[in-house]
Structures are given as C-alpha cells and as structure tokens.
Design a protein around this motif. Structure first.
Motif, short mmCIF file in Angstrom:
data_model
loop_
_atom_site.label_atom_id
_atom_site.label_comp_id
_atom_site.label_asym_id
_atom_site.label_seq_id
_atom_site.Cartn_x
_atom_site.Cartn_y
_atom_site.Cartn_z
N GLN A 214 0.81 -1.22 0.00
CA GLN A 214 0.00 0.00 0.00
C GLN A 214 0.85 1.27 0.00
O GLN A 214 0.32 2.37 -0.22
CB GLN A 214 -0.89 0.02 1.24
CG GLN A 214 -1.88 -1.12 1.35
CD GLN A 214 -2.67 -1.04 2.64
OE1 GLN A 214 -3.05 0.03 3.09
NE2 GLN A 214 -2.90 -2.19 3.25
N LEU A 215 2.14 1.14 0.23
CA LEU A 215 3.00 2.30 0.42
C LEU A 215 3.94 2.47 -0.78
O LEU A 215 4.72 1.58 -1.11
CB LEU A 215 3.81 2.15 1.71
CG LEU A 215 2.96 2.00 2.98
CD1 LEU A 215 3.86 1.70 4.18
CD2 LEU A 215 2.14 3.26 3.23
N ARG A 216 3.87 3.61 -1.39
CA ARG A 216 4.70 3.91 -2.56
C ARG A 216 6.11 4.27 -2.12
O ARG A 216 6.31 5.00 -1.16
CB ARG A 216 4.07 5.08 -3.34
CG ARG A 216 4.84 5.53 -4.57
CD ARG A 216 4.03 6.56 -5.35
NE ARG A 216 3.57 7.63 -4.48
CZ ARG A 216 4.32 8.70 -4.14
NH1 ARG A 216 5.58 8.79 -4.58
NH2 ARG A 216 3.82 9.65 -3.37
N VAL A 217 7.08 3.74 -2.85
CA VAL A 217 8.48 4.03 -2.56
C VAL A 217 9.18 4.49 -3.84
O VAL A 217 8.68 4.28 -4.94
CB VAL A 217 9.21 2.82 -1.96
CG1 VAL A 217 8.62 2.43 -0.62
CG2 VAL A 217 9.18 1.63 -2.92
N GLU A 218 10.34 5.11 -3.67
CA GLU A 218 11.21 5.48 -4.79
C GLU A 218 12.56 4.83 -4.51
O GLU A 218 13.34 5.35 -3.71
CB GLU A 218 11.35 6.99 -4.90
CG GLU A 218 10.08 7.71 -5.29
CD GLU A 218 10.28 9.23 -5.40
OE1 GLU A 218 11.45 9.68 -5.36
OE2 GLU A 218 9.27 9.94 -5.52
N PRO A 219 12.84 3.70 -5.13
CA PRO A 219 14.09 2.99 -4.84
C PRO A 219 15.31 3.90 -4.97
O PRO A 219 15.48 4.59 -5.96
CB PRO A 219 14.10 1.87 -5.88
CG PRO A 219 12.65 1.61 -6.17
CD PRO A 219 12.01 2.97 -6.11
N GLY A 220 16.12 3.90 -3.93
CA GLY A 220 17.31 4.73 -3.91
C GLY A 220 17.08 6.14 -3.41
O GLY A 220 18.03 6.90 -3.20
N ASN A 221 15.81 6.51 -3.20
CA ASN A 221 15.49 7.86 -2.74
C ASN A 221 14.38 7.84 -1.70
O ASN A 221 13.55 8.75 -1.63
CB ASN A 221 15.10 8.77 -3.91
CG ASN A 221 15.01 10.23 -3.51
OD1 ASN A 221 15.85 10.74 -2.77
ND2 ASN A 221 13.97 10.91 -4.00
N THR A 222 14.34 6.80 -0.90
CA THR A 222 13.31 6.64 0.13
C THR A 222 13.95 6.71 1.52
O THR A 222 15.00 6.10 1.75
CB THR A 222 12.56 5.32 -0.05
OG1 THR A 222 11.80 5.36 -1.26
CG2 THR A 222 11.60 5.06 1.12
N LEU A 223 13.30 7.44 2.40
CA LEU A 223 13.70 7.50 3.80
C LEU A 223 12.54 7.01 4.65
O LEU A 223 11.42 7.52 4.54
CB LEU A 223 14.05 8.92 4.21
CG LEU A 223 14.25 9.16 5.72
CD1 LEU A 223 15.61 8.63 6.15
CD2 LEU A 223 14.12 10.64 6.07
N VAL A 224 12.78 6.02 5.50
CA VAL A 224 11.81 5.60 6.51
C VAL A 224 12.16 6.34 7.79
O VAL A 224 13.29 6.29 8.26
CB VAL A 224 11.84 4.08 6.72
CG1 VAL A 224 10.91 3.69 7.87
CG2 VAL A 224 11.44 3.36 5.44
N TYR A 225 11.17 7.04 8.33
CA TYR A 225 11.37 7.92 9.49
C TYR A 225 10.50 7.44 10.63
O TYR A 225 9.30 7.19 10.45
CB TYR A 225 10.98 9.34 9.08
CG TYR A 225 11.08 10.40 10.15
CD1 TYR A 225 12.23 11.17 10.30
CD2 TYR A 225 10.00 10.65 11.01
CE1 TYR A 225 12.31 12.17 11.27
CE2 TYR A 225 10.07 11.63 11.98
CZ TYR A 225 11.22 12.38 12.11
OH TYR A 225 11.30 13.36 13.08
#
Length: 219
Positions: free
Chosen positions: A111-122
């Motif tokens: 359900q969560l969109r990511v951008e490989p190489g430009n994602t930060l989990v906070y």
C-alpha cells in the motif's frame, strides 16, 4: 530483550482506544511545531525525498518535512490521528497522505509507494511505543520497503531513560537497548552511518528523555 523491566503506561491491547481518545481530544495542534529530530533529519537530506513516517501521531514531523519539499506519507495506528492530520494538511495546503494501519498489518508494504534509492523511513518515538514483536515486524517491513541506498532514521527512548520523569505517563513505552536495535537492523540489511545517545535531544517540560537517534543506510 530490548527492555530493562515491564513496559509502562497502557497495555498493548488498550493502545488503539487510548490513542484514538488522545487525538480526538485535541492531540493534534492546529500549527504543530516539528521535533528537533525532524529538523536534524531534514538537514541530512540532499534534495526532495520520498519519506514514509511510521507513528506519525500528531503529524508534526510529516507536515514539517512536506513543507520543506519532500513527498511524505504518515502511517499511524490511530484513525482519529489520521483523520485530524489529513484535515490539517488540507487546511495548510500541504500534499501529505496519512494512512491508518498497524505495523504488522498484512499487505501494508504493497500500500505504500516508494522510490528505490530515494526513500527514507522515518520513525521518531515509535520504536519504544511498540512491542518487541512489533519491532521485529517493523524491521521486516522496512527491509521490504527499501532498496540499496535508501535510509532509516530512528529516535527512541533507551534503557537509561527508564527512571526519568515522564510527562506523558500513560503512554505505552518500552526502554530500548540501542546496541540490540542496531544489531537487528544490521541483520535486516542496514549499516549504521550515524548514532548518538543522550539528554537534550527531546526535552518536553520536565521530561528530558535519554534517547538514541540513528541514521542507517540500506546495503
């Protein structure tokens, strides 16, 4: 184990009702002030970043990061918090998505969109607000969401904070061993690139939490 004694505050089975009541009763400020950690993390980012915040709560950090040009989704287990934050984001003219979900919810990663190489989990003050099993689920989820070069930013109460004053005494919390947490993160494919502990990072009234904060990068 990651705690020195039994967790304080409400028991896990009661957390959903507790947080829904907390946020429904004014737990989301109309002009929230970001945490020190959010300001620190923002300074570590080179440009617009895809950010997933877990335990977004009042939305203070999600809204701050979005206002600084980042593409943000906040995830929280409280539907009341998510509804209040979505309303506030609209009022402030900020394009922030808020999602209500538990950390171990089946299919959450999809359900969560990511951008490989430009994602930060906070995750600020989230790790100590979940159980040991939920922490394991969190690290599995983060590993599933991230790709090489992506980052994880965490701040949480440590074992040394167990005896300090707590303004929010009813909040559920564990006291986490940073060495254990970092070792588990390494097993899930992360390298620790920055780590510090101490007082003064998250002071709130007389509660000067002894916290650990860390930045990790996915191998």
């Amino acid at each position: 184990m990651s705690r020195s004694d039994e967790p304080s505050g409400v028991v896990p089975a009661e957390r959903t009702d507790y947080w829904n009541a907390f946020y429904a009763d004014g737990g989301v400020a109309r002009r929230p002030v970001p945490s020190q950690f959010a300001a620190f993390v923002a300074g570590e980012l080179d440009g617009p970043t895809r950010i997933l915040e877990f335990g977004s709560g009042s939305g203070r950090d999600s809204l701050f990061l979005a206002a600084h040009g980042h593409d943000v989704t906040g995830v929280d287990g409280s539907k009341a918090a998510v509804e209040a934050c979505s309303e506030l984001a609209e009022e402030l003219g900020l394009d922030v998505e808020f999602v209500s979900a538990s950390i171990d919810q089946e299919g959450l990663a999809a359900q969560l969109r990511v951008e490989p190489g430009n994602t930060l989990v906070y995750a600020r003050f989230f790790v100590h607000a979940i159980t040991d099993d939920e922490q394991a689920a969190f690290l599995r989820l983060v590993a599933e969401l991230t790709s090489p070069g992506d980052r994880l930013a965490v701040e949480y109460r440590t074992l040394r904070d167990s005896s300090g004053a707590k303004v929010t005494g009813r909040h559920y919390r564990r006291f986490v061993d940073p060495t254990s947490f970092n070792a588990q993160a390494v097993l899930h494919g992360f390298d620790v690139t920055y780590a510090v502990e101490g007082y003064g990072f998250a002071k709130y009234r007389e509660d000067d939490a002894y916290v650990a904060r860390a930045l990790l990068t996915r191998r």
